[in-house]
Design a protein around this motif. Structure first.
Motif, PDB file in Angstrom:
ATOM      1  N   GLY A   1       0.750  -1.025  -0.420  1.00  0.00           N
ATOM      2  CA  GLY A   1       0.173  -0.155   0.284  1.00  0.00           C
ATOM      3  C   GLY A   1       0.876   1.183  -0.305  1.00  0.00           C
ATOM      4  N   GLU A   2      -0.055   2.254   0.482  1.00  0.00           N
ATOM      5  CA  GLU A   2       0.765   3.408   0.404  1.00  0.00           C
ATOM      6  C   GLU A   2       0.859   4.135   1.658  1.00  0.00           C
ATOM      7  OE1 GLU A   2      -0.157   8.304  -0.963  1.00  0.00           O
ATOM      8  OE2 GLU A   2      -1.330   6.286  -1.971  1.00  0.00           O
ATOM      9  N   ALA A   3       2.584   4.761   1.974  1.00  0.00           N
ATOM     10  CA  ALA A   3       2.660   4.877   3.577  1.00  0.00           C
ATOM     11  C   ALA A   3       1.411   6.560   3.785  1.00  0.00           C
ATOM     12  CB  ALA A   3       3.607   5.659   3.416  1.00  0.00           C
ATOM     13  N   ALA A   4       1.000   6.055   4.885  1.00  0.00           N
ATOM     14  CA  ALA A   4       0.473   7.701   5.470  1.00  0.00           C
ATOM     15  C   ALA A   4       1.540   8.363   5.664  1.00  0.00           C
ATOM     16  CB  ALA A   4      -0.616   7.094   6.661  1.00  0.00           C
ATOM     17  N   LYS A   5       2.569   8.517   5.920  1.00  0.00           N
ATOM     18  CA  LYS A   5       3.317   9.350   6.115  1.00  0.00           C
ATOM     19  C   LYS A   5       4.934   9.318   5.688  1.00  0.00           C
ATOM     20  CE  LYS A   5       5.095  11.435  10.218  1.00  0.00           C
ATOM     21  NZ  LYS A   5       4.918  11.973  11.968  1.00  0.00           N
ATOM     22  N   GLU A   6       6.120   9.616   4.968  1.00  0.00           N
ATOM     23  CA  GLU A   6       7.080   9.320   4.402  1.00  0.00           C
ATOM     24  C   GLU A   6       8.284   8.574   5.125  1.00  0.00           C
ATOM     25  OE1 GLU A   6      10.581  10.850   1.455  1.00  0.00           O
ATOM     26  OE2 GLU A   6       8.793  12.177   1.666  1.00  0.00           O
ATOM     27  N   VAL A   7       8.301   7.676   5.086  1.00  0.00           N
ATOM     28  CA  VAL A   7       9.225   6.910   5.850  1.00  0.00           C
ATOM     29  C   VAL A   7      10.511   5.674   5.155  1.00  0.00           C
ATOM     30  CG1 VAL A   7       7.618   5.008   6.019  1.00  0.00           C
ATOM     31  CG2 VAL A   7       9.583   5.961   8.602  1.00  0.00           C
ATOM     32  N   ASP A   8      11.478   5.657   6.032  1.00  0.00           N
ATOM     33  CA  ASP A   8      12.317   4.988   5.081  1.00  0.00           C
ATOM     34  C   ASP A   8      12.257   3.430   5.929  1.00  0.00           C
ATOM     35  OD1 ASP A   8      13.729   6.392   3.301  1.00  0.00           O
ATOM     36  OD2 ASP A   8      15.375   6.584   4.869  1.00  0.00           O
ATOM     37  N   PRO A   9      11.685   1.749   5.668  1.00  0.00           N
ATOM     38  CA  PRO A   9      11.473   0.407   5.847  1.00  0.00           C
ATOM     39  C   PRO A   9      12.843   0.799   6.308  1.00  0.00           C
ATOM     40  CG  PRO A   9      11.201   0.423   3.029  1.00  0.00           C
ATOM     41  CD  PRO A   9      11.342   1.553   3.261  1.00  0.00           C
ATOM     42  N   PRO A  10      12.292  -0.450   7.067  1.00  0.00           N
ATOM     43  CA  PRO A  10      13.197  -1.513   7.940  1.00  0.00           C
ATOM     44  C   PRO A  10      14.248  -1.839   7.299  1.00  0.00           C
ATOM     45  CG  PRO A  10      11.426  -1.855   8.649  1.00  0.00           C
ATOM     46  CD  PRO A  10      10.837  -1.199   8.129  1.00  0.00           C
ATOM     47  N   SER A  11      15.865  -2.396   7.676  1.00  0.00           N
ATOM     48  CA  SER A  11      16.100  -3.122   6.924  1.00  0.00           C
ATOM     49  C   SER A  11      16.448  -4.475   7.186  1.00  0.00           C
ATOM     50  CB  SER A  11      17.839  -2.663   6.941  1.00  0.00           C
ATOM     51  OG  SER A  11      18.280  -3.179   8.910  1.00  0.00           O
ATOM     52  N   GLY A  12      16.134  -5.445   5.766  1.00  0.00           N
ATOM     53  CA  GLY A  12      15.263  -7.061   6.363  1.00  0.00           C
ATOM     54  C   GLY A  12      16.905  -7.471   6.728  1.00  0.00           C
ATOM     55  N   GLY A  13      16.327  -8.505   6.980  1.00  0.00           N
ATOM     56  CA  GLY A  13      17.652  -9.499   6.986  1.00  0.00           C
ATOM     57  C   GLY A  13      17.296  -9.510   8.406  1.00  0.00           C
ATOM     58  N   GLU A  14      18.948 -10.264   9.471  1.00  0.00           N
ATOM     59  CA  GLU A  14      19.199 -10.894  10.710  1.00  0.00           C
ATOM     60  C   GLU A  14      18.743  -9.784  11.577  1.00  0.00           C
ATOM     61  OE1 GLU A  14      22.319 -13.272  10.121  1.00  0.00           O
ATOM     62  OE2 GLU A  14      21.830 -15.028   9.747  1.00  0.00           O
ATOM     63  N   VAL A  15      17.479 -10.355  12.329  1.00  0.00           N
ATOM     64  CA  VAL A  15      18.103  -9.266  13.852  1.00  0.00           C
ATOM     65  C   VAL A  15      17.462  -9.644  14.713  1.00  0.00           C
ATOM     66  CG1 VAL A  15      16.116  -7.518  12.045  1.00  0.00           C
ATOM     67  CG2 VAL A  15      15.291  -9.863  13.600  1.00  0.00           C
ATOM     68  N   PRO A  16      18.546  -9.237  16.270  1.00  0.00           N
ATOM     69  CA  PRO A  16      18.080 -10.006  17.008  1.00  0.00           C
ATOM     70  C   PRO A  16      16.843 -10.699  17.833  1.00  0.00           C
ATOM     71  CG  PRO A  16      18.344  -7.802  17.348  1.00  0.00           C
ATOM     72  CD  PRO A  16      18.387  -7.834  16.521  1.00  0.00           C
ATOM     73  N   ALA A  17      17.040 -11.675  18.560  1.00  0.00           N
ATOM     74  CA  ALA A  17      15.746 -12.417  19.094  1.00  0.00           C
ATOM     75  C   ALA A  17      15.847 -12.320  20.478  1.00  0.00           C
ATOM     76  CB  ALA A  17      15.559 -13.186  18.237  1.00  0.00           C
ATOM     77  N   SER A  18      16.483 -11.617  21.398  1.00  0.00           N
ATOM     78  CA  SER A  18      17.073 -11.538  22.764  1.00  0.00           C
ATOM     79  C   SER A  18      16.559 -10.129  22.959  1.00  0.00           C
ATOM     80  CB  SER A  18      18.008 -12.687  22.907  1.00  0.00           C
ATOM     81  OG  SER A  18      19.279 -11.709  22.580  1.00  0.00           O
ATOM     82  N   GLY A  19      16.179  -9.807  24.473  1.00  0.00           N
ATOM     83  CA  GLY A  19      16.778  -8.482  24.939  1.00  0.00           C
ATOM     84  C   GLY A  19      15.873  -7.724  24.826  1.00  0.00           C
ATOM     85  N   THR A  20      15.786  -6.517  25.635  1.00  0.00           N
ATOM     86  CA  THR A  20      14.602  -5.387  25.605  1.00  0.00           C
ATOM     87  C   THR A  20      15.010  -4.465  25.340  1.00  0.00           C
ATOM     88  OG1 THR A  20      14.705  -4.593  27.799  1.00  0.00           O
ATOM     89  CG2 THR A  20      12.977  -7.270  27.607  1.00  0.00           C
ATOM     90  N   VAL A  21      13.891  -2.973  24.574  1.00  0.00           N
ATOM     91  CA  VAL A  21      14.339  -2.189  24.751  1.00  0.00           C
ATOM     92  C   VAL A  21      12.771  -1.495  24.977  1.00  0.00           C
ATOM     93  CG1 VAL A  21      13.711  -0.098  22.998  1.00  0.00           C
ATOM     94  CG2 VAL A  21      14.150  -2.833  22.006  1.00  0.00           C
ATOM     95  N   PRO A  22      13.276   0.084  25.973  1.00  0.00           N
ATOM     96  CA  PRO A  22      12.993   0.163  26.801  1.00  0.00           C
ATOM     97  C   PRO A  22      11.927   1.962  25.079  1.00  0.00           C
ATOM     98  CG  PRO A  22      14.816   1.037  27.285  1.00  0.00           C
ATOM     99  CD  PRO A  22      14.983  -0.412  26.699  1.00  0.00           C
ATOM    100  N   VAL A  23      10.992   1.846  24.953  1.00  0.00           N
ATOM    101  CA  VAL A  23      10.097   3.238  25.022  1.00  0.00           C
ATOM    102  C   VAL A  23       9.503   3.893  25.239  1.00  0.00           C
ATOM    103  CG1 VAL A  23       8.787   3.505  22.480  1.00  0.00           C
ATOM    104  CG2 VAL A  23      10.349   1.716  22.376  1.00  0.00           C
ATOM    105  N   THR A  24       9.808   4.844  25.310  1.00  0.00           N
ATOM    106  CA  THR A  24       8.556   6.514  25.848  1.00  0.00           C
ATOM    107  C   THR A  24       7.246   6.692  25.003  1.00  0.00           C
ATOM    108  OG1 THR A  24       9.923   6.702  27.767  1.00  0.00           O
ATOM    109  CG2 THR A  24       7.783   7.817  27.886  1.00  0.00           C
ATOM    110  N   LEU A  25       6.420   7.009  25.199  1.00  0.00           N
ATOM    111  CA  LEU A  25       5.320   7.671  24.035  1.00  0.00           C
ATOM    112  C   LEU A  25       5.115   8.745  25.253  1.00  0.00           C
ATOM    113  CD1 LEU A  25       2.357   4.614  22.596  1.00  0.00           C
ATOM    114  CD2 LEU A  25       4.942   5.133  21.951  1.00  0.00           C
TER     115      LEU A  25
END
Length: 286
Positions: free
Chosen positions: A108-132
């Motif tokens: 589909g069409e992006a609602a806001k201009e943004v680059d997609p994340p890089s594909g391939g291998e990503v880590p599957a352990s650990g946590t990420v703190p985020v604040t909204l």
């Protein structure tokens, strides 16, 4: 012995006293009459007010309108019941490969201009703190890569590019499913980032207070929209869980939920009466 003149004068004085007493009695009767009239007017006015008020209450009860809606005057809605106990964060029965391979095909069409994340291998352990950071207060999250590495990778990518900044949470549901849905720059539930990725669900997955999950429109249609569960959530295991909401964040969402919504969503719930706009999304520890 009194003379005729004296008798006439005495009779005159007696008559004057009688006339004075009659005039005084008549004056008192007039005053009492006015008082009774005023009292009657007050009573009648009071009855009119009472009847008018009762009429307004009946009409308000008939409308069933939520506070603040455009349907006219209405009583305050019945306070919603929100569970106070958060559920335990789910765990995969079997860990994913670490790293895990992720793909983000165009969709589909992006609602806001943004680059997609890089594909391939990503880590599957650990946590990420985020604040909204929002117009109603901060909502701290903890993203769990072990639960959904591809989802966490996408969410962090969008947050770091400012995709979620200045977006609103367009839907809240307070009955049955109790959640706040966000992540669409269009603000109507149809917008996304212009790519999709696969579900990261598993058998036995359940939802409840404190759970952070992805919204979708069917299998493998994840994008940018997510929902935060603050209460009951009797859902099938079709929605990727990728983290949890802090207690302080849940307190913020609870207040938004108690303010109600406009019943505008055909899926249930509606636009929150209390605006929730993300002013900034911060990521740390990734």
């Amino acid at each position: 012995m009194a003379t005729n003149q004296q008798r006439r004068e005495a009779a005159k004085r007696k008559l004057e006293r009688q006339l004075a007493r009659r005039a005084e009695r008549a004056k008192r009767r007039r005053i009492v009459g006015v008082g009774v009239t005023v009292g009657a007017v007050v009573v009648v006015a009071g009855l009119v007010v009472i009847l008018a008020t009762r009429g307004d209450d009946s009409a308000a009860e008939d409308t069933g309108a939520d506070p603040g809606s455009t349907q006219g005057s209405a009583p305050e809605s019945t306070p919603i019941e929100i569970p106070t106990e958060r559920v335990a964060a789910p765990q995969r029965p079997e860990p994913l490969p670490d790293p895990t391979t992720c793909e983000y095909p165009e969709s589909g069409e992006a609602a806001k201009e943004v680059d997609p994340p890089s594909g391939g291998e990503v880590p599957a352990s650990g946590t990420v703190p985020v604040t909204l950071k929002s117009s109603v207060g901060d909502i701290p999250l903890e993203l769990d890569r072990a639960l959904a590495p591809c989802t966490v990778h996408s969410f962090v990518n969008l947050a770091e590019q400012g995709f979620y900044t200045d977006t609103t949470c367009h839907r809240i549901s307070t009955e049955g499913l109790q959640m706040l849905q966000c992540g669409d720059p269009k603000g109507d539930g149809t917008g996304g980032p212009g790519y999709s990725f696969a579900d990261e669900t598993f058998e036995g997955l359940t939802y409840g207070r404190g759970i952070l999950a992805m919204a979708n429109s069917g299998p493998d249609t994840n994008g940018s929209q997510f929902f935060m569960v603050y209460g009951e959530a009797p859902l099938p295991p079709d929605y990727t869980v990728f983290g949890t909401i802090s207690d302080s964040g849940l307190d913020v969402i609870d207040e938004v939920a108690r303010a109600g919504h406009d019943n505008s969503s055909q899926a249930g719930g509606g636009t929150p009466h209390t605006d929730v706009t993300f002013t900034e999304v911060t990521v740390g520890g990734n």
